[in-house]
Scaffold this active site. Structure first.
Site, PDB file in Angstrom:
ATOM      1  CB  THR A   1      -1.004  -0.097   1.161  1.00 49.59           C
ATOM      2  OG1 THR A   1      -1.801  -1.251   0.910  1.00 49.59           O
ATOM      3  CG2 THR A   1      -1.936   1.089   1.267  1.00 49.59           C
ATOM      4  CG  HIS A   2       4.585   0.573   0.767  1.00 49.88           C
ATOM      5  ND1 HIS A   2       5.549  -0.402   0.772  1.00 49.88           N
ATOM      6  CD2 HIS A   2       3.823   0.335   1.858  1.00 49.88           C
ATOM      7  CE1 HIS A   2       5.383  -1.200   1.819  1.00 49.88           C
ATOM      8  NE2 HIS A   2       4.338  -0.774   2.491  1.00 49.88           N
ATOM      9  CG  LEU A   3      -0.553   4.119  -3.675  1.00 48.69           C
ATOM     10  CD1 LEU A   3      -1.973   4.606  -3.896  1.00 48.69           C
ATOM     11  CD2 LEU A   3       0.050   3.609  -4.973  1.00 48.69           C
TER      12      LEU A   3
END
Lengths: 45, 592
Positions: free
Chosen positions: B518-520
């Protein structure tokens, strides 16, 4: 729980602190689900 | 504009990790603080107690803790000449919702970035020459250095009770830790967690191959811990329901288990949940924020005036709200001008699934925590000479398998039918003796001119606001990097004695349906030049000085690590700047 028993998944046993260090040893206890275990619940009749 | 509420000193948009940290710091400074959170309030005891927290179907498959795409979503396309479509079921990343944000469902992998990551452009140009970098790569220095952030990393690790083995304390290398990490002022507050069998085996094989493996730094408690705010966490029980789940055991560092209990006791802090901020309001000069407008659960619109606005939503929502509020010039990839939306990145993740002889290996994969495992850092950042390889970037890699949950984690060898008796037989045979690290290769993703966020021209949310549009694809540099790293990763499983391995390379085009992390990151980046960054080095907006924007949206490019340690360190760094500089003389902190 048939599938869990078949593959050896113990469900939500929740606490494996006694087994994390026991490497390459099969976990010995049967599965527990979020509803508990059938054999912990008295028969209805 | 809605009815006006009484003025506050500070309004905080989004009560996840960074919002909680900033709210505590500013309330502690005596300011009157209100936090407005889009999702519900979440408590350990009422929202994910041990009795049903471990429900794989409810949380992992049906995504109960995440934002519902029916509430809001993004549109996505790979290339600028395509038409973006709305994402209707999360895949590549899992946007959080509710108090605690991503800190509720995260793995608690608590890394620091390398010192060279913060001066990336300068560092790579000096070592390899400008011509070594792809022409359309837009990487930048951060405007802040590792040494400046070190005390703030330290604060977050001691807030969380991070379990780990230091690799470098004040310049002295420590056996068993990561020899590549930047110098830390003191060891981790807790020792590493005990490692299960498969993870231990990976560490041994890596060492035999000449690497320096170390336990992954983890926000899962290796022992009971009381943090500096007086909040207590319990020891992790290795239950294997951590990533994608809330921890019912108070054993995973989250805002709920570290900072919120201390924050809610402060009389000068209040919060509104189920309330979505729709706009940051500006005065007629456009240079000063006057507060925010939000809509509550009943659909009523309110105005919350405040002297200081802290935007601390999830990365892409920060970018969207800046665009919707008309703060900063929107990025235009055609002319390469504007700042809001540029340098948007994600991660380059891949895996190696390996199968071992079931008569010799019993891994008990269900005994795990989400940040457990052994890693190596030899192929991260610029820890190795990229000259012969023709790419830049890298990542850590490790056997960091988080679970043996049976819906998700029943790997079978290639060629096995997808259902039926043969599939069941293969699941039974391999469940205990297969290894599936998940995000085993945690590669960086650097920034490019044609990877960005803007407002969608077609699709709108429930308030008729344009959705954020993601334009993203993998570039050759990342594909080469992933191939190199995945092959190196597989060599370690080979050395462990795997009888079969499946290398799951990350390939183009970028697939928004396949989970990575989920590392946007990026889209509202920090930097030294207002022409190429939305924020200054203190995360203060260049155009509206009483607005600070926290979160991974500030990363000019993503490194080969999980971002939360750096996200939180930057939040403490910004809080320190507000307390020590801004409050004494409110205004632009940097004259650019």
């Amino acid at each position: 729980m048939v599938g869990w028993k078949m593959i050896g998944f113990p469900g939500i046993r929740y606490d494996y602190r006694d087994w994390v260090g026991r490497h390459n040893e099969r976990y010995p206890h049967p599965p527990v689900s979020i509803a508990g275990r059938a054999d912990w619940t008295p028969a209805k009749s | 504009m809605g009815r006006k509420l009484p003025r506050k000193d500070v309004v905080i948009i989004g009560l996840g990790w960074t919002g909680s940290i900033m709210a505590y710091e500013l309330a502690d400074a005596g300011l009157d603080v209100i936090a407005i959170e889009r999702g519900p309030w979440r408590n350990t005891a009422t929202d994910y107690p041990p009795g049903y927290a471990a429900d794989e179907l409810r949380y992992r498959i049906r995504h109960e803790l995440f934002l519902s795409p029916s509430q809001t979503t993004f549109t996505f396309r790979n290339k600028m000449d395509q038409t973006a479509l709305p994402i209707r079921s999360w895949g590549a990343f899992m946007p959080p919702n509710g108090v605690g944000g991503g800190g509720v469902h995260w793995n608690a992998e608590t890394w620091r970035f390398l010192p060279s990551d913060f001066v990336l452009k300068t560092h790579l140009t000096e070592r390899y020459g400008a011509a070594f970098l792809p022409e359309d790569m837009t990487i930048q220095d951060w405007g802040v250095t590792y040494d400046e952030l070190e005390p703030h990393y330290d604060r977050f690790e001691y807030l969380c009770g991070t379990s780990g083995q230091a690799g470098n304390v004040k310049g002295t290398l420590m056996e068993g830790g990561n020899p590549f990490e930047g110098p830390r002022s003191r060891p981790y507050p807790n020792p590493p967690q005990e490692q299960p069998f498969g993870h231990t085996l990976f560490g041994k094989a890596a060492r035999d191959l000449g690497y320096k493996p170390f336990p992954q730094p983890s926000g899962n408690m290796s022992r009971p811990y009381q943090n500096p705010l007086g909040v207590r966490l319990g020891p992790c029980t290795y239950c294997g329901f951590c990533e994608w789940f809330g921890c019912g055991n108070y054993s995973k560092a989250s805002p709920q288990t570290t900072v919120l209990p201390a924050l809610v006791r402060k009389p000068n802090f209040t919060a509104r949940d189920n309330s979505e901020v729709t706009r940051i309001n500006l005065d007629s000069s456009g240079k000063r924020a006057t507060g925010v407008t939000f809509v509550d659960a009943a659909g009523e619109e309110w105005e919350q005036p405040a002297d200081l606005v802290v935007l601390s939503a999830f990365a892409i929502f920060n970018v969207q709200l800046l665009l919707l509020s008309g703060i900063g010039k929107a990025y235009d990839p055609e002319t390469n001008t504007g700042v809001v939306g540029r340098n948007f990145t994600h991660q380059t993740i891949s895996d190696v699934v390996s199968f071992f002889d079931p008569t010799k290996f019993v891994f008990n994969p269900f005994i795990a925590s989400a940040a457990i495992g052994m890693c190596i850092d030899e192929f991260n950042g610029d820890n190795f000479d990229h000259g012969p390889h023709g790419f830049v970037g890298g990542g850590y890699m490790g056997q960091i398998q988080t679970n043996g949950r049976p819906i998700e984690t029943t790997p079978v060898p290639p060629g096995t039918p997808l259902w039926g008796a043969q599939w069941k037989k293969a699941v039974k045979e391999n469940y205990q003796s297969a290894m599936k690290p998940g995000t085993g290769v945690h590669g960086s993703m650097y920034s490019y001119r044609d990877v960005y966020v803007d407002l969608d021209p077609t699709y709108t949310d429930r308030f008729n606001r344009p959705l954020a549009r993601i334009t993203m694809d993998f570039h050759d540099n990342e594909i080469k990097q992933n191939k190199f790293l995945t092959d190196k990763f597989a060599e370690i499983f080979q050395a462990m004695g795997a009888r079969q391995m499946v290398k799951e390379y990350r390939k183009a085009p970028y697939d928004v349906t396949k989970y990575q992390t989920t590392h946007l990151c990026g889209g509202a980046i920090m930097g030294s030049d207002p022409g190429t960054s939305a924020l200054n080095r203190y995360l203060q907006n260049w155009d509206v000085p009483n607005l600070f924007v926290l979160g991974a949206s500030a990363f000019p490019q993503n490194a080969g690590y999980n971002p939360t340690g750096t996200v939180a360190a930057l939040a403490y760094w910004a809080a320190d700047a507000i307390r020590s500089k801004y409050l004494k003389n409110p205004g632009q902190l940097i004259n650019a």
